[in-house]
Design an enzyme around this catalytic site. Sequence first.
Site, short mmCIF file in Angstrom:
data_model
loop_
_atom_site.label_atom_id
_atom_site.label_comp_id
_atom_site.label_asym_id
_atom_site.label_seq_id
_atom_site.Cartn_x
_atom_site.Cartn_y
_atom_site.Cartn_z
N HIS A 18 0.84 -1.21 0.00
CA HIS A 18 0.00 0.00 0.00
C HIS A 18 0.87 1.25 0.00
CE1 HIS A 18 -4.17 -1.60 0.77
NE2 HIS A 18 -3.43 -2.69 0.97
N ASP A 116 -5.58 6.34 1.81
CA ASP A 116 -5.71 4.99 1.30
C ASP A 116 -7.12 4.50 1.62
OD1 ASP A 116 -3.92 2.39 0.49
OD2 ASP A 116 -5.46 1.83 1.94
N TRP A 366 -2.74 -6.52 -6.87
CA TRP A 366 -2.97 -5.60 -7.98
C TRP A 366 -1.69 -4.90 -8.43
CZ3 TRP A 366 -6.08 -5.93 -11.62
CH2 TRP A 366 -6.41 -4.87 -12.46
#
Length: 471
Positions: A18, A116, A366
């Site tokens: 992240h 986020d 991802w």
Amino acid sequence: MEENSPSIAMVPCPGTSHLITQIEFAKRFVGLHPAFHVTLLIPTLGPPSPSMNSILQSLPPSIHFTILPQVNPHDLPPNANPASLMLLTVTHSLPSLSQALASLTSQTHLVALVLDTFSIDAIEVAKRFNLPAYVYHPTTATTLAYLLYYPKLDDDGIVVSRKFGELELKEPLELPGCMPLHAHDLLDAIPETSDDLHGMLVQLSKGLHMVDGILVNSFVDLEPGPITALQNVCPVYPIGPIVQIESNISSDSSECLSWLDNQPKKSVLYVSFGSSGTLSQEQLNELAYGLEMSGHKFLWVVRAPNDGVANSSYFNSQKKGDPLEHLPKGFMDRTKGQGFVVRSWAPQIEVLRHGSTCGFLTHCGWNSTLESVVCGKPMIAWPLFAEQRMNAALLSEEFKVALRPKVKEKGIVEREEVSRVVKCLMEGDEGKEMGRRIEMFKDAAVKAFSKDGSSTRTLENVVTKWKTLKI
């Protein structure tokens, strides 16, 4: 940092993947708008790892960072899943985040707070400072649709029951603009934390409906249906593909690139399960034997096995000792020349970009998925946890750029199946067709990121809003 210079603050959540994607977004942002500054306000569960320190110390001059005081682990519930831990760490960091923002607003012209998805609770801090709150959603528009619509699934009678962290559905889930999703494609949890996960997803959904805009790490030509449908109901901005441009290459990791230099063009399968994915000892053995049986060349990033939860190392250090000691007896000798095994980490973007690499056996995180797309490498989809099963469904069924191995009893992919999908990708007609399709997505990604591309124009529209704000 000049007092009148425009800036944004970003709040990542714990977890290297992240943080990395937020940093890459920040680099993209200041590259297009050098007058801006970005400050990362980083909540933490523990001291920064050496890899995180290395990443942070290499930031360009216009990107700054502040590591917020560590959250006390005793304030968090035991056995919480990693997603809940990310969310709760940010929640417990809100007082220190407020202090950091107060200091920042006295030094610079702050125009927005970018969160986020798992930092969503910081929206209350943004409101306290009268700042627009945006979310940088690091994964797919399809996953975003699922989060936004999640609380309504029960209301609409779609959910039959919840047990062991899984949704049972009356029929495949058809969210606006999205491919049909089956229950086994949706977000998972371990049995002890199913209620925890449900409450967390409701909390995320509520927060996402309150922000001023959502920046999605996808692009129009990749997910046209979900993006168009979402834009009809909320301010969604596709600004991807945001990926790493280069890795921090050490002398150890450069060895695998040297090995690739000596392999034939498009002859190697790259195998990696991301920064935190682990396999059981049984599955590690089956994968090893399957790669060997396939007869194809491979470059494999190996981690020590874990017979517990696949994501149990998300916030923890990897097991001590040599991961190669857990491989089947004689494997390294038998595959000498066929394969190259790397301990724990490899310079992934350089491996995927290399001409000798033909495909990617991936956990479908991802970041890794987009890196494979922009490098034009078809995939074998092997999801482990979180939204990875949803990504695997997209890759194999919607985009048709990945093969998905069949899972047997106890969740094991057997060696014969490993060998089958490797051969299919590396030498079969289906693999060649996937290669052609992913080249189309690669070209579309380049176009989206070009000066007049869709993602560039979309980000310009957001920045125009920020520039005209009177805070």
